[in-house]
Design a protein around this motif. Sequence first.
Motif, short mmCIF file in Angstrom:
data_model
loop_
_atom_site.label_atom_id
_atom_site.label_comp_id
_atom_site.label_asym_id
_atom_site.label_seq_id
_atom_site.Cartn_x
_atom_site.Cartn_y
_atom_site.Cartn_z
N GLU A 78 0.83 -1.21 0.00
CA GLU A 78 0.00 0.00 0.00
C GLU A 78 0.87 1.26 0.00
O GLU A 78 0.54 2.24 -0.69
CB GLU A 78 -0.94 0.00 1.20
N LEU A 79 1.96 1.22 0.75
CA LEU A 79 2.87 2.36 0.79
C LEU A 79 3.44 2.63 -0.61
O LEU A 79 3.43 3.76 -1.08
CB LEU A 79 4.00 2.09 1.78
N LEU A 80 3.90 1.59 -1.28
CA LEU A 80 4.46 1.76 -2.62
C LEU A 80 3.39 2.17 -3.63
O LEU A 80 3.66 2.96 -4.54
CB LEU A 80 5.18 0.49 -3.07
N MET A 81 2.19 1.66 -3.45
CA MET A 81 1.11 1.97 -4.40
C MET A 81 0.67 3.43 -4.31
O MET A 81 0.08 3.95 -5.26
CB MET A 81 -0.08 1.04 -4.17
N LYS A 82 0.98 4.10 -3.21
CA LYS A 82 0.69 5.53 -3.13
C LYS A 82 1.41 6.30 -4.23
O LYS A 82 1.01 7.39 -4.61
CB LYS A 82 1.12 6.09 -1.76
#
Length: 129
Positions: A78-82
């Motif tokens: 989720e962090l990277l998908m931001k």
Amino acid sequence: MPHTEIRPHVVVLLTEVDYDRHDDASRLYRCDGSPLTAAEHALLSTATRAEFSAANAQMRLEDEWARELDALKETFVELLMKYAHLPEGSTVSDVVDIMTDEDYAEYERLLPIVTAQDTLEYLAEHGAD
């Protein structure tokens, strides 16, 4: 009530047994698919109630760690998908370059956990704090 000695090697063996495999009722297998030896079968027949309890506690702890690890991996994704708005062909280093300080700190915290060769062992040794 007499004190019962818990034999760690018996507890470990109990945690390695695949209790869901029923294709050969005459044998026990490890979770990796390998059969237990005759000596291991004999050893299991001597397991005490305390050793079964210790093995159950260990398996519950490992299940908890696995759930925690899954949540951490999801948080990492989720962090990277931001930053998924980057152009095609971008790399993780491109993402890191534009992260906020807060996101970068979280990235640094999660990276060694989600990339560890044995993540359950990593969590056991280092925690996920």
